[in-house]
Design an enzyme around this catalytic site. Sequence first.
Site, PDB file in Angstrom:
ATOM      1  N   ASP A 183    -100.018  90.097  54.834  1.00 10.58           N
ATOM      2  CA  ASP A 183     -98.812  90.069  53.997  1.00 10.58           C
ATOM      3  C   ASP A 183     -97.557  90.243  54.861  1.00 10.58           C
ATOM      4  OD1 ASP A 183     -97.685  89.510  51.567  1.00 10.58           O
ATOM      5  OD2 ASP A 183     -97.870  91.529  50.732  1.00 10.58           O
ATOM      6  N   GLY A 203     -91.809  87.074  45.202  1.00 10.67           N
ATOM      7  CA  GLY A 203     -90.737  87.905  44.664  1.00 10.67           C
ATOM      8  C   GLY A 203     -91.282  88.774  43.549  1.00 10.67           C
ATOM      9  N   HIS A 217     -96.030  86.621  55.664  1.00  8.67           N
ATOM     10  CA  HIS A 217     -94.629  86.193  55.447  1.00  8.67           C
ATOM     11  C   HIS A 217     -93.879  86.213  56.776  1.00  8.67           C
ATOM     12  CE1 HIS A 217     -94.499  86.444  50.929  1.00  8.67           C
ATOM     13  NE2 HIS A 217     -95.585  87.172  51.160  1.00  8.67           N
ATOM     14  N   GLU A 223    -100.642  91.016  41.484  1.00  8.20           N
ATOM     15  CA  GLU A 223    -100.311  92.057  42.471  1.00  8.20           C
ATOM     16  C   GLU A 223     -99.651  93.225  41.732  1.00  8.20           C
ATOM     17  OE1 GLU A 223     -97.116  90.972  45.120  1.00  8.20           O
ATOM     18  OE2 GLU A 223     -97.557  92.570  46.534  1.00  8.20           O
TER      19      GLU A 223
HETATM   20  O1  LIG Z   1     -96.269  91.032  48.567  1.00  4.53           O
HETATM   21  C1  LIG Z   1     -95.312  90.370  48.173  1.00  4.53           C
HETATM   22  N1  LIG Z   1     -95.191  90.065  46.854  1.00  4.53           N
HETATM   23  C2  LIG Z   1     -94.188  89.302  46.358  1.00  4.53           C
HETATM   24  N2  LIG Z   1     -93.211  88.820  47.129  1.00  4.53           N
HETATM   25  C3  LIG Z   1     -93.256  89.107  48.448  1.00  4.53           C
HETATM   26  C4  LIG Z   1     -94.273  89.878  49.017  1.00  4.53           C
HETATM   27  N3  LIG Z   1     -94.016  89.996  50.336  1.00  4.53           N
HETATM   28  C5  LIG Z   1     -92.894  89.314  50.583  1.00  4.53           C
HETATM   29  N4  LIG Z   1     -92.414  88.778  49.438  1.00  4.53           N
HETATM   30  C6  LIG Z   1     -91.192  87.983  49.243  1.00  4.53           C
HETATM   31  O2  LIG Z   1     -91.405  86.691  49.770  1.00  4.53           O
HETATM   32  C7  LIG Z   1     -90.213  86.254  50.393  1.00  4.53           C
HETATM   33  C8  LIG Z   1     -90.465  85.065  51.281  1.00  4.53           C
HETATM   34  O3  LIG Z   1     -91.291  85.375  52.365  1.00  4.53           O
HETATM   35  C9  LIG Z   1     -89.700  87.524  51.055  1.00  4.53           C
HETATM   36  O4  LIG Z   1     -88.313  87.433  51.369  1.00  4.53           O
HETATM   37  C10 LIG Z   1     -89.988  88.572  49.995  1.00  4.53           C
HETATM   38  O5  LIG Z   1     -88.915  88.652  49.080  1.00  4.53           O
HETATM   39 ZN   LIG Z   2     -97.077  88.150  49.916  1.00  2.99          ZN
END
Ligand SMILES: O=c1[nH]cnc2c1ncn2[C@@H]1O[C@H](CO)[C@@H](O)[C@H]1O
Ligand SMILES: [Zn+2]
Length: 361
Positions: free
Chosen positions: A298, A179, A20, A209
């Site tokens: 991640d 999210g 991300h 997840e």
């Molecule tokens: O591991 C994760 N699981 C779910 N959502 C995530 C994870 N890591 C980050 N984000 C979400 O993805 C958005 C866009 O990059 C981030 O702002 C965060 O809210």
């Molecule tokens: Zn992610």
Amino acid sequence: MVALSEDEIRTAPKALLHDHLDGGLRPATVLELADEIGHPLPAADAGSLARWFASAADSGSLERYLETFAHTVGVMQTPAALHRVARECALDLAADGVVYAEVRFAPEQHLEAGLTLDEVVEAVVAGFVDGAAEAAAQGYQIRVGTLLTAMRHAARSMEIAELAVRHRDAGVVGFDIAGAEAGYPPTRHLDAFEYLQRENFHFTIHAGEAFGLPSIWQALQWCGADRLGHGVRIVDDLDLSDPDNPKLGRLSAYVRDKRIPLELCPSSNVQTGAVASIAEHPIGVLRDLRFRVTVNTDNRLMSRTSMSREMALLSEAFGWGWADLQWFTINAMKSSFIPFDERLVLINEVIKPAYAKVLGS
Ligand SMILES: O=c1[nH]cnc2c1ncn2[C@@H]1O[C@H](CO)[C@@H](O)[C@H]1O
Ligand SMILES: [Zn+2]
């Protein structure tokens, strides 16, 4: 066998599918950007801010983990800030030996200062291009593809899917939803996924997840995802009671038979409580059963990690060596969203020759 060190692994080419943009800022950059706009932060210097992100994200809950993004998204609201973060992302990944990366972010979270969705995407893609060019000048080869994410609790997925397709010939290679998972099933965004399929576009879905098999099943069988973001809970569909005769349920057999890529993120899973420790991470059994496993970061800031570090942790926990690392890297390249011929060039001309050297063949 002696585990491979992070320094050794850094020298080998790696491919990253799940990273991300707003989870990978340099702590010093967060401080500087926050200072420019008067965004209040929970720490005053780069060292303590890095520790704050890691410990706040170490919550055992995905929802609380995600709260830390307020301090990265909050400082990524102008074209200059977005460009800087993307440029530094490409440079940092390249210096870590990543030769191919797909980096994702949610454009809808970067509109607070009045940018349009298209302006947000343009700033980020330009940052990746400039960062990759600078990396090349320093002797590091990297290609960065952009994935656009829609937030699963919101209602803009169709708009973001159209945005992704609009920018498909200008650096955007795929789509995703992210999210909080529990309570927000992928089928809420079915219209967006059906649109993308009609456009012959690629998408992955965060599934399996923080929530289990129903989420994975929906992502694949209702929405048609090409890959699973995490997907780690697919182990719930394995019967491992007889270690000599593991049994796959219908869904896990489908995932393995169809070679559905799993974008596994070991350290992130430990932080959100999806798994207890790296040593107990299902990546071990999934690799043994030859699922299409890939290794990913991640959120490098929240997990204080890198591709080399994730692989070093796995090498230590599972005794994996260069042959395993090559397998993960080729799996990731095979699963990437760029055209087949371009994947082959990276596999045959960059990845295989480098691993052949360290493997001594
Ligand atoms: O591991 C994760 N699981 C779910 N959502 C995530 C994870 N890591 C980050 N984000 C979400 O993805 C958005 C866009 O990059 C981030 O702002 C965060 O809210
Ligand atoms: Zn992610």
